[in-house]
Scaffold this motif. Structure first.
Motif, PDB file in Angstrom:
ATOM      1  N   THR A 149     -22.906  20.740  35.102  1.00 46.50           N
ATOM      2  CA  THR A 149     -23.576  21.951  35.238  1.00 46.50           C
ATOM      3  C   THR A 149     -24.520  22.401  33.807  1.00 46.50           C
ATOM      4  O   THR A 149     -24.010  22.219  33.370  1.00 46.50           O
ATOM      5  CB  THR A 149     -23.492  23.357  35.601  1.00 46.50           C
ATOM      6  N   ASP A 150     -25.506  23.123  34.058  1.00 46.93           N
ATOM      7  CA  ASP A 150     -25.882  23.849  32.970  1.00 46.93           C
ATOM      8  C   ASP A 150     -25.774  24.837  32.709  1.00 46.93           C
ATOM      9  O   ASP A 150     -24.058  25.391  33.986  1.00 46.93           O
ATOM     10  CB  ASP A 150     -27.537  23.917  33.388  1.00 46.93           C
ATOM     11  N   GLY A 174     -25.400  31.110  35.186  1.00 45.89           N
ATOM     12  CA  GLY A 174     -25.133  32.167  36.438  1.00 45.89           C
ATOM     13  C   GLY A 174     -23.587  32.145  35.948  1.00 45.89           C
ATOM     14  O   GLY A 174     -23.529  31.658  34.202  1.00 45.89           O
ATOM     15  N   ALA A 175     -23.036  32.460  36.468  1.00 44.97           N
ATOM     16  CA  ALA A 175     -21.000  32.168  35.613  1.00 44.97           C
ATOM     17  C   ALA A 175     -20.444  31.108  35.552  1.00 44.97           C
ATOM     18  O   ALA A 175     -20.819  30.505  36.557  1.00 44.97           O
ATOM     19  CB  ALA A 175     -20.605  33.396  37.069  1.00 44.97           C
ATOM     20  N   ARG A 176     -20.182  31.302  34.935  1.00 49.51           N
ATOM     21  CA  ARG A 176     -19.078  30.146  34.457  1.00 49.51           C
ATOM     22  C   ARG A 176     -18.289  29.806  35.484  1.00 49.51           C
ATOM     23  O   ARG A 176     -17.840  28.258  35.844  1.00 49.51           O
ATOM     24  CB  ARG A 176     -18.220  30.278  33.197  1.00 49.51           C
ATOM     25  N   ARG A 212     -18.802  22.789  31.285  1.00 51.21           N
ATOM     26  CA  ARG A 212     -18.899  22.101  29.687  1.00 51.21           C
ATOM     27  C   ARG A 212     -18.757  20.645  29.193  1.00 51.21           C
ATOM     28  O   ARG A 212     -19.913  20.479  30.370  1.00 51.21           O
ATOM     29  CB  ARG A 212     -17.154  22.223  29.858  1.00 51.21           C
ATOM     30  N   ARG A 213     -19.876  20.650  27.752  1.00 53.87           N
ATOM     31  CA  ARG A 213     -19.718  19.381  27.401  1.00 53.87           C
ATOM     32  C   ARG A 213     -21.400  19.337  27.226  1.00 53.87           C
ATOM     33  O   ARG A 213     -21.343  17.802  28.302  1.00 53.87           O
ATOM     34  CB  ARG A 213     -19.176  18.445  27.570  1.00 53.87           C
ATOM     35  N   PRO A 214     -22.396  20.099  27.737  1.00 58.76           N
ATOM     36  CA  PRO A 214     -23.219  19.916  27.538  1.00 58.76           C
ATOM     37  C   PRO A 214     -24.317  18.594  26.205  1.00 58.76           C
ATOM     38  O   PRO A 214     -24.258  18.728  25.330  1.00 58.76           O
ATOM     39  CB  PRO A 214     -24.179  20.934  26.654  1.00 58.76           C
ATOM     40  N   ARG A 266     -31.809  22.622  30.495  1.00 58.76           N
ATOM     41  CA  ARG A 266     -30.890  22.899  31.784  1.00 58.76           C
ATOM     42  C   ARG A 266     -30.958  21.299  32.698  1.00 58.76           C
ATOM     43  O   ARG A 266     -29.707  21.083  32.953  1.00 58.76           O
ATOM     44  CB  ARG A 266     -31.251  23.842  32.123  1.00 58.76           C
ATOM     45  N   ASN A 267     -31.958  20.909  32.370  1.00 55.64           N
ATOM     46  CA  ASN A 267     -31.987  19.375  33.755  1.00 55.64           C
ATOM     47  C   ASN A 267     -31.471  18.694  33.043  1.00 55.64           C
ATOM     48  O   ASN A 267     -30.762  17.433  33.979  1.00 55.64           O
ATOM     49  CB  ASN A 267     -33.485  19.035  33.668  1.00 55.64           C
ATOM     50  N   LYS A 268     -31.572  18.168  31.788  1.00 56.07           N
ATOM     51  CA  LYS A 268     -30.503  16.976  30.997  1.00 56.07           C
ATOM     52  C   LYS A 268     -29.212  17.280  31.466  1.00 56.07           C
ATOM     53  O   LYS A 268     -28.438  16.393  31.354  1.00 56.07           O
ATOM     54  CB  LYS A 268     -30.637  16.838  29.807  1.00 56.07           C
ATOM     55  N   ASN A 269     -28.896  18.768  31.254  1.00 57.55           N
ATOM     56  CA  ASN A 269     -26.957  19.138  31.742  1.00 57.55           C
ATOM     57  C   ASN A 269     -26.483  19.354  33.158  1.00 57.55           C
ATOM     58  O   ASN A 269     -25.564  18.762  32.683  1.00 57.55           O
ATOM     59  CB  ASN A 269     -27.210  20.295  30.915  1.00 57.55           C
ATOM     60  N   ARG A 270     -27.371  18.797  33.777  1.00 54.75           N
ATOM     61  CA  ARG A 270     -27.131  18.760  35.289  1.00 54.75           C
ATOM     62  C   ARG A 270     -27.140  17.696  35.891  1.00 54.75           C
ATOM     63  O   ARG A 270     -27.899  17.426  35.478  1.00 54.75           O
ATOM     64  CB  ARG A 270     -28.835  20.245  36.794  1.00 54.75           C
ATOM     65  N   ARG A 271     -25.597  17.451  35.446  1.00 56.31           N
ATOM     66  CA  ARG A 271     -26.163  15.709  36.067  1.00 56.31           C
ATOM     67  C   ARG A 271     -24.298  15.203  36.562  1.00 56.31           C
ATOM     68  O   ARG A 271     -23.635  15.958  36.452  1.00 56.31           O
ATOM     69  CB  ARG A 271     -26.431  15.389  34.293  1.00 56.31           C
TER      70      ARG A 271
END
Length: 293
Positions: free
Chosen positions: A224-225, A228-230, A266-268, A278-283
């Motif tokens: 995720t990006d 919001g909360a972890r 984790r691991r962005p 953020r779009n790249k991290n939502r994967r």
């Protein structure tokens, strides 16, 4: 490369079944025994086979890919005992009197391996068969250089299976296993749903898997990006993982062939300050494993 005049004259004098002379061995199916069979007709692979009595099997294969492809294999009962040059000829059958033989290519067959050809030459062999001619591999016997071996593919009973084989090729998927073996897909913001382009890619992966019993592992890693909360992001990552796991199980894959990891934020792979990052991290990263046949 030009053939010698004597060799050309010898080839031109050779019909489907050359006269039995002490200087040559001929392998080829008699017309009554000539059989071509499509043995694989699937969206990921097409295969047509021809038995050569007392010698082996000739096979043409084409695979799902972005590019047109064709592979020919001469599977020998006794593979070449010595690496050798092989002349590929197109021979006229006896019912084409006056037609000359034609030189197609000079090949290299390797010691203890079957004959293998791909690309333009493989297509040329197929084209000669379609014309009713007999592609013939001619080489010196490795045990006795004074003897020549001729191995012919018969065009008898070829047309109908060839039409079936051509139809199969036209239905091959336009992508290969390598194109989908490692894929990154992206999610909509704050959602367990993939975006539209990723859904199309997931459909391609699913279609390939449906026809591939040799897929023995699907590894899913969701991220995720940091919006919001972890803890909420971790839960979202787990929801995405479960949803994909259920999807791949619906394709017929058993649970023990699906491995899932939920990494949350984790691991962005990009910074989270911009919408693009953020779009790249939502994967989700999907990795496929394939057993070797």
């Amino acid at each position: 490369m030009m053939l010698t005049k004597a060799y050309v004259l010898l080839c031109m004098a050779t019909s489907i079944f050359p006269a039995p002379v002490s200087t040559s061995k001929f392998y080829g199916a008699k017309p009554i025994d000539s059989v071509w069979e499509v043995t694989v007709d699937a969206p990921i692979e097409c295969r047509i086979e021809h038995m050569i009595p007392n010698y082996g099997i000739a096979t043409f294969t084409s695979h799902a890919s972005k590019k047109s492809n064709l592979y020919f294999e001469l599977e020998m009962l006794r593979p070449m005992g010595k690496t050798a040059d092989v002349v590929l000829l197109s021979m006229p059958p006896v019912w084409m009197p006056g037609e000359p033989s034609e030189y197609l290519d000079r090949l290299h067959f390797f010691k203890q391996f079957d004959g293998y050809i791909h690309g333009k030459t493989a297509w040329s062999i197929l084209a000669e068969l379609e014309k009713g001619r007999f592609p013939t591999f001619s080489f010196h016997e490795w045990k006795n250089r004074d003897k020549r071996v001729d191995v012919a593919l018969s065009a008898v009973s070829f047309q109908l299976p060839y039409t079936e084989f051509s139809g199969c090729i036209s239905r091959l998927l336009p992508y290969s296993f390598e194109d989908i073996a490692f894929t990154t897909l992206h999610y909509q913001d704050s959602s367990a749903n993939l975006n539209k382009s990723s859904m199309r890619k997931l459909s391609q992966i699913a279609e390939f898997i449906r026809y591939s019993p040799d897929i023995d592992l699907v590894f899913l890693a969701t991220y995720t990006d940091t919006h919001g909360a972890r803890s909420a992001n971790q839960r979202m990552s787990e929801v995405r993982s479960r949803k994909l796991e259920e999807y791949f199980m619906s394709l017929g894959l058993p649970n023990d062939r699906i491995e899932v990891k939920s990494f949350g934020e984790r691991r962005p792979i990009a910074e989270n300050k911009s919408p693009i990052g953020r779009n790249k991290n939502r994967r989700v990263v999907i990795s496929l494993g394939r057993s070797m046949s």
